[in-house]
Design a protein around this motif. Structure first.
Motif, PDB file in Angstrom:
ATOM      1  N   UNK A  84       0.828  -1.211   0.000  1.00 35.20           N
ATOM      2  CA  UNK A  84       0.000   0.000   0.000  1.00 35.20           C
ATOM      3  C   UNK A  84       0.863   1.262   0.000  1.00 35.20           C
ATOM      4  N   UNK A  85       2.156   1.090  -0.234  1.00 34.82           N
ATOM      5  CA  UNK A  85       3.019   2.249  -0.382  1.00 34.82           C
ATOM      6  C   UNK A  85       3.545   2.837   0.901  1.00 34.82           C
ATOM      7  N   UNK A  86       3.436   2.109   2.016  1.00 34.79           N
ATOM      8  CA  UNK A  86       4.011   2.577   3.278  1.00 34.79           C
ATOM      9  C   UNK A  86       5.331   1.853   3.519  1.00 34.79           C
ATOM     10  N   UNK A  87       6.258   2.548   4.134  1.00 33.56           N
ATOM     11  CA  UNK A  87       7.563   1.940   4.381  1.00 33.56           C
ATOM     12  C   UNK A  87       7.452   0.866   5.441  1.00 33.56           C
ATOM     13  N   UNK A  88       7.995  -0.304   5.158  1.00 30.71           N
ATOM     14  CA  UNK A  88       7.942  -1.426   6.100  1.00 30.71           C
ATOM     15  C   UNK A  88       9.215  -1.468   6.928  1.00 30.71           C
ATOM     16  N   UNK A  89       9.154  -2.223   8.018  1.00 32.49           N
ATOM     17  CA  UNK A  89      10.345  -2.425   8.837  1.00 32.49           C
ATOM     18  C   UNK A  89      11.419  -3.155   8.033  1.00 32.49           C
ATOM     19  N   UNK A  90      10.999  -4.072   7.161  1.00 36.55           N
ATOM     20  CA  UNK A  90      11.952  -4.788   6.304  1.00 36.55           C
ATOM     21  C   UNK A  90      12.736  -3.799   5.435  1.00 36.55           C
ATOM     22  N   UNK A  91      12.016  -2.903   4.772  1.00 38.25           N
ATOM     23  CA  UNK A  91      12.683  -1.921   3.925  1.00 38.25           C
ATOM     24  C   UNK A  91      13.583  -1.010   4.739  1.00 38.25           C
ATOM     25  N   UNK A  92      13.104  -0.654   5.922  1.00 40.08           N
ATOM     26  CA  UNK A  92      13.869   0.247   6.787  1.00 40.08           C
ATOM     27  C   UNK A  92      15.168  -0.396   7.252  1.00 40.08           C
ATOM     28  N   UNK A 327      -3.952  18.957   7.016  1.00 41.80           N
ATOM     29  CA  UNK A 327      -3.149  19.263   5.827  1.00 41.80           C
ATOM     30  C   UNK A 327      -3.242  18.081   4.855  1.00 41.80           C
ATOM     31  N   UNK A 328      -2.543  18.171   3.751  1.00 42.70           N
ATOM     32  CA  UNK A 328      -2.586  17.112   2.743  1.00 42.70           C
ATOM     33  C   UNK A 328      -2.011  15.801   3.276  1.00 42.70           C
ATOM     34  N   UNK A 329      -0.994  15.894   4.120  1.00 42.69           N
ATOM     35  CA  UNK A 329      -0.404  14.680   4.702  1.00 42.69           C
ATOM     36  C   UNK A 329      -1.447  13.910   5.507  1.00 42.69           C
ATOM     37  N   UNK A 330      -2.234  14.620   6.278  1.00 41.77           N
ATOM     38  CA  UNK A 330      -3.310  14.014   7.064  1.00 41.77           C
ATOM     39  C   UNK A 330      -4.310  13.320   6.150  1.00 41.77           C
ATOM     40  N   UNK A 331      -4.806  14.020   5.140  1.00 43.87           N
ATOM     41  CA  UNK A 331      -5.784  13.447   4.217  1.00 43.87           C
ATOM     42  C   UNK A 331      -5.230  12.219   3.486  1.00 43.87           C
ATOM     43  N   UNK A 332      -4.026  12.344   2.967  1.00 41.51           N
ATOM     44  CA  UNK A 332      -3.431  11.236   2.205  1.00 41.51           C
ATOM     45  C   UNK A 332      -3.209  10.013   3.085  1.00 41.51           C
ATOM     46  N   UNK A 333      -2.825  10.234   4.336  1.00 41.10           N
ATOM     47  CA  UNK A 333      -2.613   9.109   5.252  1.00 41.10           C
ATOM     48  C   UNK A 333      -3.919   8.363   5.496  1.00 41.10           C
ATOM     49  N   UNK A 334      -4.993   9.090   5.806  1.00 37.18           N
ATOM     50  CA  UNK A 334      -6.285   8.445   6.073  1.00 37.18           C
ATOM     51  C   UNK A 334      -6.787   7.719   4.835  1.00 37.18           C
ATOM     52  N   UNK A 335      -6.681   8.346   3.680  1.00 35.80           N
ATOM     53  CA  UNK A 335      -7.128   7.700   2.440  1.00 35.80           C
ATOM     54  C   UNK A 335      -6.360   6.412   2.179  1.00 35.80           C
ATOM     55  N   UNK A 336      -5.056   6.465   2.396  1.00 34.70           N
ATOM     56  CA  UNK A 336      -4.220   5.287   2.141  1.00 34.70           C
ATOM     57  C   UNK A 336      -4.603   4.138   3.073  1.00 34.70           C
ATOM     58  N   UNK A 337      -4.839   4.444   4.342  1.00 31.18           N
ATOM     59  CA  UNK A 337      -5.224   3.405   5.299  1.00 31.18           C
ATOM     60  C   UNK A 337      -6.606   2.851   4.950  1.00 31.18           C
ATOM     61  N   UNK A 338      -7.567   3.723   4.664  1.00 29.35           N
ATOM     62  CA  UNK A 338      -8.909   3.263   4.301  1.00 29.35           C
ATOM     63  C   UNK A 338      -8.867   2.344   3.077  1.00 29.35           C
ATOM     64  N   UNK A 339      -8.040   2.675   2.115  1.00 29.87           N
ATOM     65  CA  UNK A 339      -7.964   1.883   0.880  1.00 29.87           C
ATOM     66  C   UNK A 339      -7.190   0.585   1.048  1.00 29.87           C
ATOM     67  N   UNK A 340      -6.540   0.413   2.203  1.00 31.90           N
ATOM     68  CA  UNK A 340      -5.704  -0.773   2.399  1.00 31.90           C
ATOM     69  C   UNK A 340      -6.478  -1.996   2.866  1.00 31.90           C
ATOM     70  N   UNK A 341      -7.768  -1.828   3.195  1.00 30.43           N
ATOM     71  CA  UNK A 341      -8.558  -2.962   3.683  1.00 30.43           C
ATOM     72  C   UNK A 341     -10.014  -2.824   3.297  1.00 30.43           C
ATOM     73  N   UNK A 342     -10.736  -3.915   3.406  1.00 27.75           N
ATOM     74  CA  UNK A 342     -12.165  -3.936   3.105  1.00 27.75           C
ATOM     75  C   UNK A 342     -12.953  -4.296   4.363  1.00 27.75           C
ATOM     76  N   UNK A 343     -14.241  -4.048   4.283  1.00 25.81           N
ATOM     77  CA  UNK A 343     -15.125  -4.276   5.430  1.00 25.81           C
ATOM     78  C   UNK A 343     -14.980  -5.700   5.959  1.00 25.81           C
ATOM     79  N   UNK A 344     -14.746  -5.813   7.245  1.00 30.98           N
ATOM     80  CA  UNK A 344     -14.600  -7.108   7.904  1.00 30.98           C
ATOM     81  C   UNK A 344     -15.591  -7.151   9.062  1.00 30.98           C
ATOM     82  N   UNK A 345     -16.689  -7.856   8.852  1.00 32.14           N
ATOM     83  CA  UNK A 345     -17.773  -7.883   9.828  1.00 32.14           C
ATOM     84  C   UNK A 345     -17.316  -8.437  11.170  1.00 32.14           C
TER      85      UNK A 345
END
Length: 379
Positions: A84-92, A327-345
């Motif tokens: 989802x485009x976030x830096x992982x511990x592996x990459x770090x 700010x844009x960083x806030x919006x982009x972060x929330x959008x990225x997290x929301x798009x990373x998963x689907x509804x899980x009842x």
């Protein structure tokens, strides 16, 4: 996709119960919605020191799997963040080391006990002794050895966490004497300002990262991190800022968000987004700017029931349409997290039951109950 990670070749982690791992993520969480049972990689008491464990059969086998290029279930969390485009511990970790199959212990992360004076919503009795005191909670095993650093010298990185490190006897006085690391990192709830021995130790490091954990300001923050008092937090923050400004270290470090050194240094706020504080992010980022400190946004992946990626699309859309974005960083972060998963009842049901439990323990601010009430309408 490359799956190679340098962690098994350079790093060991000790958990609150004495169990050992190579990093904080391996076999612990998936992040992608996959239900995995936590595995004990190396059980408490099998080895006397981290150096001995590093040379043990478990680590040797894991290193061979990395060399063979295997896709490992235990590494799902890093794979997910990268997808989802976030830096992982592996990459770090890989960014800090040239790829090599030679094993040398250079990094340690230790959680010597769960002793803590906070009871946070994202935590549990594994990591907080305060949670152990509550109804329906279990008291956890204590480690055989609280820290296992005999023979561990010339470290590139030492990370300390808890519980709350600054109330642990393990970190009092002689722990820091004669120890050093090129890079030192830690997380604290900022309820206690450390003693002089700690700063003597830090000054022997080349660089430092101090994370002050804060999951909201005002009544939301004091609910999410039970034990937090904002007046005390701000008082200790001023002390930290004064110390940094008088030290050899740059307080703001590198302002560009990365997970760990060599990119991330200085004094920073760690904010973990969850259903209880989604609508408090704006106020928290504003507070951080007013107090001249960098705030890093992270999402809650453990426990999974507090991962906002599993909310319904209706609730996500409502949040995006009604929430103020700092700010844009806030919006982009929330959008990225929301798009990373689907509804899980099932996860939403767990969140609802957990909130009912918290309502027995605490008075919950209305702002923190907003998503809970929306979830009740979807089940």
């Amino acid at each position: 996709m490359s799956t190679f990670c340098m962690s098994p070749f350079v790093r060991m982690t000790q958990w609150w119960n004495g169990n050992l791992n190579t990093c904080t993520h391996y076999g612990e969480i998936s992040g992608d919605g996959t239900n995995i049972e936590k595995q004990v990689f190396i059980p408490d008491g099998k080895y006397k020191t981290l150096s001995e464990a590093f040379e043990g059969e478990e680590m040797q086998n894991l290193r061979q799997k990395m060399i063979d290029g295997e896709f490992l279930d235990g590494c799902r969390y890093c794979y997910h963040l990268e997808s989802i485009g976030l830096m992982s511990l592996r990459e770090s970790i890989n960014s800090c080391h040239n790829e090599s199959h030679e094993a040398k212990l250079k990094e340690v992360e230790i959680y010597p006990s769960n002793k803590c004076n906070f009871r946070c919503t994202i935590c549990n009795s594994d990591a907080s002794s305060m949670w152990e005191k509550e109804p329906m909670q279990t008291k956890k095993n204590k480690p055989t050895n609280t820290y296992m650093l005999d023979g561990v010298n010339d470290l590139d990185l030492m990370t300390i966490s808890g519980g709350e490190p600054f109330i642990m006897p393990e970190y009092d006085g002689d722990f820091f004497e004669d120890r050093s690391a090129k890079m030192f990192t830690m997380a604290t709830n900022n309820s206690v300002f450390p003693k002089s021995e700690f700063f003597d130790f830090v000054e022997r490091s080349d660089n430092v990262l101090i994370y002050l954990s804060l999951d909201g300001v005002g009544e939301v923050g004091e609910f999410c991190r039970k034990g937090l008092k904002m007046s005390r937090f701000e008082r200790n923050l001023k002390k930290w800022k004064t110390w940094f400004d008088q030290s050899k270290f740059e307080r703001n470090g590198n302002p560009n968000y990365k997970l760990r050194p060599p990119y991330l240094t200085g004094l920073r706020i760690m904010f973990v987004m969850q259903p209880y504080n989604v609508f408090n992010v704006y106020d928290s980022m504003k507070w951080a700017d007013e107090n001249d400190i960098i705030l890093d946004l992270r999402n809650c992946y453990s426990p999974e029931k507090l991962n906002v990626a599993y909310l319904s699309d209706t609730i996500k859309n409502d949040i995006m349409q009604t929430m103020l974005f700092y700010n844009d960083t806030h919006r982009e972060f929330v959008e990225k997290i929301f798009n990373s998963g689907t509804y899980d009842k099932n996860r939403v049901k767990e969140f609802i039951e957990y909130t009912k439990y918290l309502k027995i323990l605490d008075e919950i601010p209305e702002e923190s109950l907003r998503i809970y009430k929306q979830c009740l309408d979807t089940i």
